[in-house]
Design a protein around this motif. Structure first.
Motif, mmCIF file in Angstrom:
data_model
loop_
_atom_site.group_PDB
_atom_site.id
_atom_site.type_symbol
_atom_site.label_atom_id
_atom_site.label_comp_id
_atom_site.label_asym_id
_atom_site.label_seq_id
_atom_site.Cartn_x
_atom_site.Cartn_y
_atom_site.Cartn_z
ATOM 1 N N UNK A 385 -9.212 -0.241 -3.910
ATOM 2 C CA UNK A 385 -9.235 1.103 -3.329
ATOM 3 C C UNK A 385 -8.924 1.133 -1.834
ATOM 4 N N UNK A 386 -9.036 -0.024 -1.161
ATOM 5 C CA UNK A 386 -9.057 0.051 0.307
ATOM 6 C C UNK A 386 -7.978 -0.661 1.092
ATOM 7 N N UNK A 387 -7.137 -1.466 0.437
ATOM 8 C CA UNK A 387 -6.267 -2.398 1.160
ATOM 9 C C UNK A 387 -5.444 -1.772 2.299
ATOM 10 N N UNK A 388 -4.663 -0.759 2.001
ATOM 11 C CA UNK A 388 -3.710 -0.261 3.004
ATOM 12 C C UNK A 388 -4.412 0.447 4.172
ATOM 13 N N UNK A 389 -5.349 1.369 3.895
ATOM 14 C CA UNK A 389 -6.106 1.961 5.008
ATOM 15 C C UNK A 389 -6.902 0.917 5.796
ATOM 16 N N UNK A 390 -7.335 -0.137 5.132
ATOM 17 C CA UNK A 390 -8.074 -1.183 5.860
ATOM 18 C C UNK A 390 -7.163 -1.885 6.867
ATOM 19 N N UNK A 391 -5.943 -2.206 6.465
ATOM 20 C CA UNK A 391 -5.012 -2.826 7.420
ATOM 21 C C UNK A 391 -4.788 -1.885 8.599
ATOM 22 N N UNK A 392 -4.550 -0.607 8.304
ATOM 23 C CA UNK A 392 -4.212 0.332 9.385
ATOM 24 C C UNK A 392 -5.420 0.692 10.253
ATOM 25 N N UNK A 393 -6.596 0.763 9.658
ATOM 26 C CA UNK A 393 -7.781 1.139 10.428
ATOM 27 C C UNK A 393 -8.406 -0.044 11.132
ATOM 28 N N UNK A 394 -8.618 -1.104 10.393
ATOM 29 C CA UNK A 394 -9.342 -2.244 10.964
ATOM 30 C C UNK A 394 -8.422 -3.168 11.770
ATOM 31 N N UNK A 395 -7.309 -3.585 11.180
ATOM 32 C CA UNK A 395 -6.490 -4.615 11.840
ATOM 33 C C UNK A 395 -5.507 -4.033 12.852
ATOM 34 N N UNK A 396 -5.026 -2.811 12.607
ATOM 35 C CA UNK A 396 -4.097 -2.191 13.554
ATOM 36 C C UNK A 396 -4.872 -1.440 14.647
ATOM 37 N N UNK A 397 -5.730 -0.510 14.262
ATOM 38 C CA UNK A 397 -6.377 0.330 15.277
ATOM 39 C C UNK A 397 -7.537 -0.387 15.976
ATOM 40 N N UNK A 398 -8.452 -0.961 15.205
ATOM 41 C CA UNK A 398 -9.635 -1.548 15.850
ATOM 42 C C UNK A 398 -9.344 -2.873 16.538
ATOM 43 N N UNK A 399 -8.654 -3.760 15.838
ATOM 44 C CA UNK A 399 -8.481 -5.104 16.414
ATOM 45 C C UNK A 399 -7.139 -5.304 17.107
#
Ligand code: ZN
Ligand code: CU
Length: 492
Positions: A385-399
């Motif tokens: 359920x989470x892969x793509x938003x996780x990349x964009x939210x966690x790895x792109x925006x946060x980190x």
């Protein structure tokens, strides 16, 4: 004349990696009629409110073959902004004819096949009207099971020819290549030469060899070298699935493994990869254990996703169950796997280093593939359920591991080119209108290991082949997806 659909006032990230630009996008007959500037009147209006419009994301690694039929709404993919899915991974495809075995029903759901080949499967899928497009690999495990059962021996010349003919037929019918899962039964019984011979049959159509490699832990480098060798000897491009270094003793090795890929590419090979943004893998538990010699270290990092034999265990770590039941973890593992339907247990194993995920995501040839297993009973791995938003939210925006434009490029145009989805993956006039409208400031996954069946936030609208499939949290129920043909002239 009004167009079918106008999406107004958006920041357009066209999928090429170029910076966003502002304007409207018009859609007519399923395709992009205009990009940027102002669109005149339209039959359907979508207010973009300054959010970002990108090409729909491509999940390059799925096991959604059966989900196209069993869950054609594909809600778990659509809500992430995915508009196309590569199926048939890890050596498991729904064709040639899938069988009602624990293997197929665990991965694909209880889908009884009424087809013999990709053309037949496509007819069945089209009738189901799935919400997303799909592109299929033909799986070596399926082929081998179909031809040789679970025999632990090399194929005879006749068997190899039968399998090779099936590969060629799948390519003629629009598959994008051959996949292997060389850790699984019966794929693991195949020697390198067998795979080379089959991958050769992919080559004439320009398809690729996608692999869940023979080893992702202590022998990672040998496995990468085997994959590169198969590509070189068969004359095919290579795609390494869910690149990782499994087990604490191997953490950090992905950098060296990527260096092997870079060196091969510099020498003329054509190797790409994908990754999922989680520190746990998931699969059929029985594949990871030898019942005579239970791997206690592995058992110690396992949590149960679905467990038909003991539904109460779902969502719990084996160590915790062992403690509360007062049994040794070896005994518990054996009990689960040997129970009736124990071979249908799906586990989640925490074997990956967080730093390796970041290293993977920084690599320019790294695409995103969820590897989600669409078994909605129990508590599936949240990557479903989470892969793509996780990349964009966690790895792109946060980190800030990679810029937004680059992440979107690798989720769209790069994947479409690699897997032969023509006229898709870029926001370009005349191309298919597979689109996602999202808020880069808010997008993030909400699915967790405890509560995995949660749709992400920040994905506002998803359009597939010009039809609105998802809008502000609501699935429209329009099934506009198609099982596509590899490198077709018109993108169908
Ligand atoms: Zn795999
Ligand atoms: Cu997989």
């Amino acid at each position: 004349m009004p167009v079918d659909l106008a999406i107004r006032d958006v920041r357009i990230l066209d999928g090429t990696g170029a910076p966003a630009f502002e304007g409207d996008v018009g859609v007519e007959g399923g395709r992009l009629a205009s990009v940027g500037g102002r669109v005149g009147s339209a039959r359907t209006e979508i207010a973009g409110d300054g959010l970002t419009l990108a090409p729909g994301f491509v999940d390059t690694h799925t096991h959604d073959d059966g989900a196209l039929l069993a869950h054609p709404d594909l809600a778990f993919k659509l809500a992430q902004g995915c508009t196309s899915l590569v199926i048939g991974n890890c050596g498991y495809s729904a064709m040639p004819a899938s069988r009602d075995t624990p293997l197929f029903s665990t991965l694909f759901g209880r889908v009884v096949s009424q087809w013999d080949d990709l053309a037949g499967f496509r007819t069945t899928v089209d009738k189901a009207r799935p919400a997303c497009n799909a592109m299929s690999l033909i799986g070596h495990n399926t082929l081998r099971l179909h031809t040789m059962g679970e025999d632990r021996r090399p194929p005879t010349d006749a068997e190899l020819a039968t399998m090779g003919d099936a590969v060629e037929r799948a390519m003629e019918q629009g598959a994008c290549g051959l996949s292997t899962g060389l850790v699984y039964v019966p794929g693991r019984y195949a020697e390198t030469d067998e795979i080379v011979a089959l991958a050769r049959r992919v080559g004439p159509a320009g398809g690729l060899y996608a692999t869940h490699m023979r080893n992702e832990g202590n022998h990672l480098f040998e496995a990468v070298e085997e994959s590169i060798r198969i590509g070189a000897e068969a004359g095919t491009a290579v795609h390494i699935s869910h690149h990782k270094a499994a087990g604490p003793a191997n953490w950090g090795k992905v950098a060296d493994s990527l260096a092997l890929v870079d060196a091969a590419n510099a020498a003329g090979a054509d190797v790409t990869l994908d990754v999922y943004p989680y520190t746990a893998g998931s699969g059929r538990m029985i594949e990871y254990f030898d019942l005579d010699r239970i791997d206690v270290a592995l058992a110690g990092v396992i949590r149960l996703a679905s467990c038909p034999a003991f539904p109460d265990y779902e969502g719990r770590m084996l160590v915790d169950i062992a403690t509360s039941e007062g049994v040794a973890i070896e005994e518990l593992t054996r009990r689960i796997l040997t129970a009736p339907n124990g071979d249908r247990t799906i586990c989640i194993h925490f074997i990956i280093d967080e730093a390796d995920i970041e290293t993977n995501l920084r690599h320019p040839l790294m695409m995103i593939g969820s590897d989600g297993i669409p078994d909605l009973r129990g508590r599936p791995h949240p990557r479903l359920f989470g892969t793509f938003p996780r990349v964009l939210g966690e790895y792109v925006r946060n980190r800030r591991i990679l810029p937004l434009e680059e992440a979107v490029r690798r989720m769209t145009s790069v994947s479409c080119r690699r897997f032969g989805l023509t006229q898709r993956g870029e926001i370009r006039p005349g191309w298919w209108a597979d689109l996602v409208l999202f808020d880069p400031a808010r997008i993030v996954d909400t699915a967790t290991y405890d509560d995995p069946k949660q749709e992400p936030i920040g994905v506002e609208v998803v359009i597939v082949n010009g039809e609105v499939a998802y809008e502000h949290g609501r699935h429209s129920g329009v099934g506009a997806g198609r099982l596509l043909h590899y490198q077709s002239a018109d993108g169908t």
